[in-house]
Structure formats: C-alpha cells, structure tokens
Design a protein around this motif. Sequence first.
Motif, PDB file in Angstrom:
ATOM      1  N   ASN A 147     -85.470   6.264  -6.142  1.00 18.15           N
ATOM      2  CA  ASN A 147     -85.379   6.175  -7.362  1.00 18.15           C
ATOM      3  C   ASN A 147     -86.529   7.307  -8.014  1.00 18.15           C
ATOM      4  O   ASN A 147     -87.012   7.136  -9.111  1.00 18.15           O
ATOM      5  CB  ASN A 147     -85.555   4.775  -7.894  1.00 18.15           C
TER       6      ASN A 147
ATOM      7  N   PHE B 133     -88.247  10.604  -9.728  1.00 11.22           N
ATOM      8  CA  PHE B 133     -87.584  11.345 -10.576  1.00 11.22           C
ATOM      9  C   PHE B 133     -88.130  12.700 -10.006  1.00 11.22           C
ATOM     10  O   PHE B 133     -89.390  13.112  -9.613  1.00 11.22           O
ATOM     11  CB  PHE B 133     -88.406  11.472 -11.894  1.00 11.22           C
TER      12      PHE B 133
ATOM     13  N   PRO C 271     -85.880  10.525 -17.571  1.00 13.57           N
ATOM     14  CA  PRO C 271     -84.687   9.469 -17.884  1.00 13.57           C
ATOM     15  C   PRO C 271     -85.353   7.845 -17.556  1.00 13.57           C
ATOM     16  O   PRO C 271     -86.613   7.893 -16.933  1.00 13.57           O
ATOM     17  CB  PRO C 271     -83.788   9.658 -16.932  1.00 13.57           C
TER      18      PRO C 271
ATOM     19  N   THR D 223     -81.949   6.446 -12.597  1.00 16.72           N
ATOM     20  CA  THR D 223     -81.267   7.406 -11.851  1.00 16.72           C
ATOM     21  C   THR D 223     -79.870   7.393 -11.972  1.00 16.72           C
ATOM     22  O   THR D 223     -79.112   6.565 -12.742  1.00 16.72           O
ATOM     23  CB  THR D 223     -81.682   7.265 -10.579  1.00 16.72           C
ATOM     24  N   SER D 224     -79.273   8.358 -11.392  1.00 17.62           N
ATOM     25  CA  SER D 224     -77.906   8.611 -11.491  1.00 17.62           C
ATOM     26  C   SER D 224     -76.962   7.338 -10.795  1.00 17.62           C
ATOM     27  O   SER D 224     -76.075   7.040 -10.976  1.00 17.62           O
ATOM     28  CB  SER D 224     -77.383  10.039 -10.994  1.00 17.62           C
ATOM     29  N   ASP D 225     -77.965   6.724  -9.880  1.00 16.58           N
ATOM     30  CA  ASP D 225     -77.349   5.522  -9.168  1.00 16.58           C
ATOM     31  C   ASP D 225     -77.682   4.139 -10.133  1.00 16.58           C
ATOM     32  O   ASP D 225     -77.716   3.180  -9.416  1.00 16.58           O
ATOM     33  CB  ASP D 225     -77.953   5.427  -7.759  1.00 16.58           C
ATOM     34  N   SER D 226     -78.076   4.257 -11.278  1.00 17.83           N
ATOM     35  CA  SER D 226     -78.506   3.198 -12.057  1.00 17.83           C
ATOM     36  C   SER D 226     -79.730   2.533 -11.718  1.00 17.83           C
ATOM     37  O   SER D 226     -79.839   1.331 -11.753  1.00 17.83           O
ATOM     38  CB  SER D 226     -77.120   2.205 -12.149  1.00 17.83           C
TER      39      SER D 226
ATOM     40  N   TYR E 125     -87.311  17.210 -10.443  1.00 18.25           N
ATOM     41  CA  TYR E 125     -86.972  18.239 -11.338  1.00 18.25           C
ATOM     42  C   TYR E 125     -87.429  19.478 -10.777  1.00 18.25           C
ATOM     43  O   TYR E 125     -88.312  19.805 -10.406  1.00 18.25           O
ATOM     44  CB  TYR E 125     -87.360  17.857 -12.681  1.00 18.25           C
TER      45      TYR E 125
END
Length: 145
Positions: A76, A78, A102, A105-108, A80
């Motif tokens: 999890n 971040f 955010p 993550t894209s996996d919640s 970039y």
Amino acid sequence: MKNIVYTFLLIGSMLTLGACSKEADTDGPSIEILKPETNEVTYLGKTLNMKFRFKDESGVGFYSYEIFSNEGVFPNEFTYKDEKNVHGLLNDFEIDHRVSIPEITSDSLPIATGEYVLRVLAVDWLNNRSVQDQIFRIEKEPASN
C-alpha cells in the motif's frame, strides 16, 4: 630579422592560447529541491506541491522525479514517477509540479503513511547526470475538533 622573431612570438602565443581551452563539462546539472522542504508533512487526500531548480552550463536536456517510501516496499505504498524532456537550451530554471496523494490504493488499501523520498534526476545535453533526494512525510490529517 626583428619581424621574423616577432612573427614567431605572435604565432607561438596564438598556438599556446588556443591550446588552453576550457575543460570539458563532466559535471551533472545542479539540482535544488525547493518544495517540499526536508521533513515537510503532506496529508492523504491532499496535493503535494513541488518546486525544482536546475542549473547546468551545457543546458538541462531531461529530468525526472519519483516518489517512494523510505521505509521499505509495502503493497500500500504510494509511488509516483514522471519524466520530462526539456525543449530548448535552458541553463538555469525553476519548475513547479503537483501530485495528488490518494487516501487509498487501487486495491482499496489505505496508503501507507510515514517517511517518503522525492528523488529528482537531471541529465544535461552532454549526458552528465545528477540525482538529488529530499525526505518528506505523508500522514493522515489530524481530526479537527
């Protein structure tokens, strides 16, 4: 005879001065990370404002910046990365960038908080490279009372 001696002295001086040229540029660009400041805190769900300054006598041709956790690799974490080509011969310039941090993550999964690294890489037109790191923190925003 004097003219011949002066001619040789003049030609010798020109050859000597011509041979003493400036040393080749072997240093990478100077990178200064103006924002964020060291240990600055940014919060989940907010924008990280960044500002960089580059200097190089032969001109900066390319730079990139990336963000990653300084505390290891987490599912999890971040991360970039962005890369920029510089158009034109720029020897000294500042540039601003923004990145949204955010909350999940894209996996919640909630984004890992803690110490992060902002790494900036710059390459000049002679392919000399430099890297500069800045430590900052991503935290959960404190609840307001």
